[in-house]
Enzyme design. Structure first.
Site, PDB file in Angstrom:
ATOM      1  CE  LYS A  99      10.867  36.459 -28.100  1.00 36.96           C
ATOM      2  NZ  LYS A  99      11.567  35.327 -28.753  1.00 36.96           N
ATOM      3  CE  LYS A 103      13.120  29.055 -33.384  1.00 36.74           C
ATOM      4  NZ  LYS A 103      12.643  28.367 -32.265  1.00 36.74           N
ATOM      5  CG  HIS A 110       8.194   1.878 -35.134  1.00 37.06           C
ATOM      6  ND1 HIS A 110       7.932   0.533 -35.039  1.00 37.06           N
ATOM      7  CD2 HIS A 110       9.455   2.045 -34.643  1.00 37.06           C
ATOM      8  CE1 HIS A 110       8.965  -0.091 -34.503  1.00 37.06           C
ATOM      9  NE2 HIS A 110       9.904   0.803 -34.250  1.00 37.06           N
ATOM     10  NE  ARG A 151      20.949  48.392 -26.544  1.00 33.43           N
ATOM     11  CZ  ARG A 151      22.181  47.935 -26.841  1.00 33.43           C
ATOM     12  NH1 ARG A 151      22.584  47.950 -28.097  1.00 33.43           N
ATOM     13  NH2 ARG A 151      22.985  47.457 -25.927  1.00 33.43           N
ATOM     14  CG  ASN A 179      24.723  47.364 -21.544  1.00 33.81           C
ATOM     15  OD1 ASN A 179      24.182  46.459 -20.912  1.00 33.81           O
ATOM     16  ND2 ASN A 179      24.773  47.406 -22.852  1.00 33.81           N
ATOM     17  N   GLY A 180      25.961  45.998 -18.519  1.00 37.20           N
ATOM     18  CA  GLY A 180      26.847  44.861 -18.233  1.00 37.20           C
ATOM     19  C   GLY A 180      26.470  44.230 -16.906  1.00 37.20           C
ATOM     20  CB  CYS A 187      21.382  48.603 -20.381  1.00 36.82           C
ATOM     21  SG  CYS A 187      20.952  47.556 -18.994  1.00 36.82           S
ATOM     22  CD  GLU A 233      14.027  25.294 -30.973  1.00 43.05           C
ATOM     23  OE1 GLU A 233      12.956  24.865 -30.493  1.00 43.05           O
ATOM     24  OE2 GLU A 233      14.205  26.495 -31.254  1.00 43.05           O
ATOM     25  CD1 TRP A 241      18.129  42.658 -20.336  1.00 49.44           C
ATOM     26  CD2 TRP A 241      16.094  43.054 -21.143  1.00 49.44           C
ATOM     27  NE1 TRP A 241      17.527  41.450 -20.542  1.00 49.44           N
ATOM     28  CE2 TRP A 241      16.280  41.652 -21.036  1.00 49.44           C
ATOM     29  CE3 TRP A 241      14.887  43.530 -21.628  1.00 49.44           C
ATOM     30  CZ2 TRP A 241      15.296  40.738 -21.406  1.00 49.44           C
ATOM     31  CZ3 TRP A 241      13.912  42.610 -21.999  1.00 49.44           C
ATOM     32  CH2 TRP A 241      14.110  41.244 -21.876  1.00 49.44           C
ATOM     33  CD  GLU A 277       8.669  29.367 -33.763  1.00 47.26           C
ATOM     34  OE1 GLU A 277       8.057  30.143 -33.034  1.00 47.26           O
ATOM     35  OE2 GLU A 277       9.856  29.060 -33.580  1.00 47.26           O
TER      36      GLU A 277
HETATM   37  C1  AGP Z   1       9.745  29.652 -30.004  1.00 40.44           C
HETATM   38  O1  AGP Z   1      10.466  30.032 -31.172  1.00 40.44           O
HETATM   39  C2  AGP Z   1       8.350  30.239 -29.999  1.00 40.44           C
HETATM   40  N1  AGP Z   1       8.387  31.638 -30.099  1.00 40.44           N
HETATM   41  C3  AGP Z   1       7.495  29.691 -28.856  1.00 40.44           C
HETATM   42  O2  AGP Z   1       7.424  28.287 -29.007  1.00 40.44           O
HETATM   43  C4  AGP Z   1       8.016  29.973 -27.431  1.00 40.44           C
HETATM   44  O3  AGP Z   1       9.177  29.210 -27.183  1.00 40.44           O
HETATM   45  C5  AGP Z   1       6.930  29.569 -26.435  1.00 40.44           C
HETATM   46  O4  AGP Z   1       5.791  30.363 -26.676  1.00 40.44           O
HETATM   47  C6  AGP Z   1       7.363  29.730 -24.977  1.00 40.44           C
HETATM   48  O5  AGP Z   1       7.624  31.079 -24.704  1.00 40.44           O
HETATM   49  P1  AGP Z   1       8.369  31.451 -23.317  1.00 40.44           P
HETATM   50  O6  AGP Z   1       9.709  30.797 -23.375  1.00 40.44           O
HETATM   51  O7  AGP Z   1       8.428  32.935 -23.294  1.00 40.44           O
HETATM   52  O8  AGP Z   1       7.541  30.881 -22.213  1.00 40.44           O
END
Ligand code: AGP
Length: 608
Positions: free
Chosen positions: A603, A485, A504, A27, A98-99, A2, A481, A74, A488
């Site tokens: 996002k 990262k 393999h 935020r 906030n908290g 928040c 992961e 938030w 991406e």
């Molecule tokens: C992760 O860095 C990506 N932005 C993407 O893989 C993301 O994790 C995926 O689209 C799932 O999103 P969500 O967790 O909001 O469902």
């Protein structure tokens, strides 16, 4: 998180507060509100959604107030709505917060038994009633001090009272507040951007301190009332830098927020006394948990990597078989889901189309559904039978970082709770697992001291065309992961692979231009990993090792060996993720990529 702003001075306070809230929009929020003194009375205006909706309900010609507080919410407790928006009111007292107040339900029950009717689902309203009740017999400063003694959790609050409309009382614990010292005008806010366009002299309030803003200035006191004198600092950030808290990008800020995000996700979910995980908002009958036949964990992207890690936790600690699926696959594979099964969706946004569709399919097939989600009131949380919120705060960077590690922590808590309920782990084991978790934020902080080494590794390899990320067991999803990262953020192709599987096929990729990143823990097939490093080294590949113990046998085989703190074999998944996030970030920066908003990515992927 928040956003809070308060103002007292000789400008139009409502305008200052509204502009300040706009500066805090980065935020992330889902509702907003403002309170301002007007002829001895305090008016409150609130809205759901954007700040422009708030401006539409304020008649600025009416409010020439010189004192006001504002808030962007938030949601952590209670869906986004006008009633849940701040400021909250109780009689003559109005406040923003906030908290997370951990014991709000107990406080709420006491007031409801006294005949109070609550108008919201928030934890904040309980505190507001406490302050108002105390303010009848003491000044607003005393009322705030008396009330915060009754609450547990984290808070940053700004309070106004019609009994003393010329002042704003603030106090904080584990949630930030910063004071702005202007020329006969004073500010309080969650973050500097809220008032940076008016003044750059700031005092950061410390935990368990109270500040009283009035036209005479700002007084800081400890919780016993003793005055504290502190000089103001000068902030030389640009407003854009200030939004990122001085970090260059939101992604880096959010990587550094992980200790706090994990602490917030933990908060109120364990008992120090019993060593038990305490899941108030669990929403699943204990009898159902004891009777679970199988668990499906389904997600996309980074959240799917968390699901893979959750499988290890739950099978090991709770003894329940777990199937993990990528959501877009689950919804079409005719999964054998029954009414004794639990379906867990993991989704930061709560709006990912494939995950929502999979969750709906599982529900149609009769499964109980649980959503692990970061956004209160999102579709996934509204449609699931139960919700477990990650309290990581809004994640602005497209690449998921703090949401991922708080998802893992949430799965760890659930696995302990399930294990206890099903008699798989005893109190002693539960206490040990919890203690390891409580130490995690501090251990992650110490990883940040290796950032310079990580920058060196980034400089050495940022021109490579391809990376391999290799690990075994519970760290294999961490390899996935780390590779995601990097892909991406830097657009470099990278592949996460089980280290034992490299021979393999992928080993054909190894030559002197290929960096291989090994994620190793002394507790997870260490000797096997050493031979895997050798397989790459002996073929001229470059080797980077992330390990909780850089022993001589590894050092001899590594071009770079980054040592990270040891934790238990489960939480090694969180610990080893952080350097991989930083490596991807620094390689992306070196390549001049838009690390907060990488090309082609959204996002939240709300389409199939
Ligand atoms: C992760 O860095 C990506 N932005 C993407 O893989 C993301 O994790 C995926 O689209 C799932 O999103 P969500 O967790 O909001 O469902």
């Amino acid at each position: 998180m928040c956003g809070i702003i308060g103002y007292i001075g000789n400008r139009g306070a409502v305008d200052v507060v509204i502009e300040g809230l706009k500066s805090l929009e980065y935020r992330g929020y889902d509702s907003a509100g403002v309170a301002y003194s007007k002829g001895g009375h305090i008016d409150v205006k609130r809205c759901e959604g954007r700040i422009r909706n708030l401006e539409m309900v304020i008649d600025k010609s009416e409010c020439d107030s010189r004192v006001a507080i504002g808030h962007t919410r938030w949601a952590t407790h209670g869906r986004p709505s006008v009633n849940n928006a701040h400021p909250h009111r109780s009689g003559s007292v109005v406040m923003v917060h906030n908290g997370i107040i951990e014991n709000y339900t107990e406080i709420r029950n006491i007031f409801e038994n006294d005949g109070y009717e609550f108008s919201s689902d928030t934890d904040t309203e309980a505190l507001c009633h406490l302050i108002e009740k105390s303010n009848r017999d003491s000044d607003i400063e005393g009322a705030v001090l008396n009330s915060i003694k009754e609450i547990k959790g984290s808070y940053a609050i700004a309070v106004m009272s019609e009994r003393s409309p010329d002042r704003i009382v603030c106090v904080r614990k584990d949630s930030p507040l910063v004071l702005g010292i202007g020329d006969e005008e004073y500010f309080v806010a969650s973050d500097v951007p809220a008032f940076l366009s008016y003044c750059n002299k700031v005092i950061f309030l410390e935990n368990d301190e109270m500040a009283v803003l009035s036209s005479d200035g700002v007084e800081i006191r400890d919780l016993h009332g003793a005055r504290i004198f502190r000089n103001a600092e000068t902030i030389n950030w640009t407003p854009s830098m200030a939004e990122k808290g001085g970090f260059r990008h939101f992604m880096l800020k959010e990587i550094y927020e992980q200790p706090r995000a994990i602490s917030d996700t933990l908060r109120g979910r364990y008992s120090n006394e019993s060593g038990d995980v305490v899941l108030h908002e669990f929403g699943l009958e204990e009898s159902m948990v004891r009777d679970i036949n199988k668990i499906f964990i389904v997600a996309c992207g980074t959240s799917w990597h968390a699901a893979l890690i959750g499988k290890y936790f739950i099978e090991d600690l709770a003894g329940v078989p777990v199937e993990v699926d990528i959501a877009s696959e689950f919804r079409y594979r005719g999964a054998l889901v029954g009414n004794r099964d639990l379906f867990i969706s993991i989704t930061q946004s709560g709006e990912t189309a494939d995950t929502l569709a999979a969750q709906r399919e599982a529900k149609r097939l009769g499964a109980h559904t649980l959503s692990i989600c970061n956004v209160v009131g999102s579709s996934s949380t509204r449609e699931a039978d139960a919700v477990f919120y990650t309290h990581s705060g809004p994640e602005i960077g497209v690449a998921s970082t703090k949401a991922f590690t708080t998802q893992i922590v949430s799965l760890y808590l659930l696995a302990i709770a399930f294990g206890k309920l099903r008699g798989k782990i005893d109190d002693e084991r539960s206490r040990q697992l919890l203690n390891d978790l409580l130490e995690l934020p501090g251990r992650i902080e110490s990883v940040f001291s290796s950032e310079e080494t990580i920058k060196e590794i980034a400089k050495a390899f940022f021109k490579a065309d391809d990376f391999l990320y290799l690990a075994r067991g519970i760290l294999y999803p961490v390899a996935l992961e780390g590779a995601l990262k990097l892909k991406e953020i830097s657009y470099i192709h990278a592949e996460g692979y089980p280290a034992g599987e490299m021979k393999h096929g992928p080993i054909a990729l190894v030559d002197e231009t290929l960096p291989a990143i090994f994620i190793i823990s002394g507790d997870v097939l260490y000797d096997k990993m050493v031979s895997n490093i050798n397989e790459v080294k002996s073929r001229g590949g470059k080797t980077v090792v992330i390990s909780d113990g850089c022993r001589d046998d590894i050092k001899k085989l590594s071009d770079y060996c980054l040592e990270i703190p040891h934790t238990n074999k489960y939480l090694a998944a969180v610990m080893s993720t952080v350097p991989l996030q930083l490596l991807a970030y620094h390689i992306g920066v070196l390549l001049g990529c838009d690390v907060d908003q990488p090309r082609n990515l959204a996002k939240s992927v709300t389409v199939e």
